[in-house]
Design an enzyme around this catalytic site. Structure first.
Site, mmCIF file in Angstrom:
data_model
loop_
_atom_site.group_PDB
_atom_site.id
_atom_site.type_symbol
_atom_site.label_atom_id
_atom_site.label_comp_id
_atom_site.label_asym_id
_atom_site.label_seq_id
_atom_site.Cartn_x
_atom_site.Cartn_y
_atom_site.Cartn_z
ATOM 1 C CB CYS A 1 -1.006 -0.004 1.151
ATOM 2 S SG CYS A 1 -0.333 0.085 2.820
ATOM 3 C CB CYS B 1 -0.419 2.046 -4.081
ATOM 4 S SG CYS B 1 -0.043 0.397 -4.632
ATOM 5 C CB CYS C 1 1.772 -0.805 -7.062
ATOM 6 S SG CYS C 1 1.405 -0.176 -5.428
#
Length: 136
Positions: free
Chosen positions: A11, A85, A89
């Site tokens: 996250c 995220c 990511c």
């Protein structure tokens, strides 16, 4: 028996959701899964409310430290689970990849963080059953 599957929980701040998920996967898998977590922008410290609600489950994540997720970590993982995220990511083709829509527990009252925790637990249980069918 082969190597343990590697699961990476990601996250943004690596201070709440991913730490709770990592705590559950570590506890529920009994060591059958190699658990890692990271963030795209790690926070200063772990969310104290997340620590508190996990302690209610008998899981201590108080010593966890937000870590920067690296591309190598993602490449080395068998399953990558992201939590809100977005584009921050990295995703590699061929990996098991899931994005869990979870509210950020930061700044929320403990009752809401408990609900997020319980949602995380049920998702972790499903993921574990897929990764390690014998771990019940």
């Amino acid at each position: 028996m082969g190597e343990s599957p590697v699961v990476l929980f990601v996250c943004v701040h690596n201070a709440g959701r991913s730490q709770m998920a990592a705590g559950y996967m570590t506890a529920l898998s009994g060591g059958a899964v190699d658990v890692r977590s990271g963030g795209s922008e790690p926070g200063e410290s772990i969310n104290p409310t997340a620590v508190a609600v996990m302690a209610e489950e008998g899981i201590d994540i108080s010593r966890a430290v937000p870590q920067l997720m690296t591309t190598e970590q993602v490449r080395g993982a068998d399953a990558v689970i992201t939590m809100g995220c977005g584009d921050a990511c990295p995703i590699f083709p061929g990996k098991r990849y899931e994005d869990w829509e979870l509210d950020d527990p930061k700044g929320r009252p403990i009752d809401e963080v408990r609900a997020i925790r319980d949602d995380i637990r049920s998702r972790v249980e499903r993921l574990l059953a897929d990764l390690v069918p014998s771990a019940h």
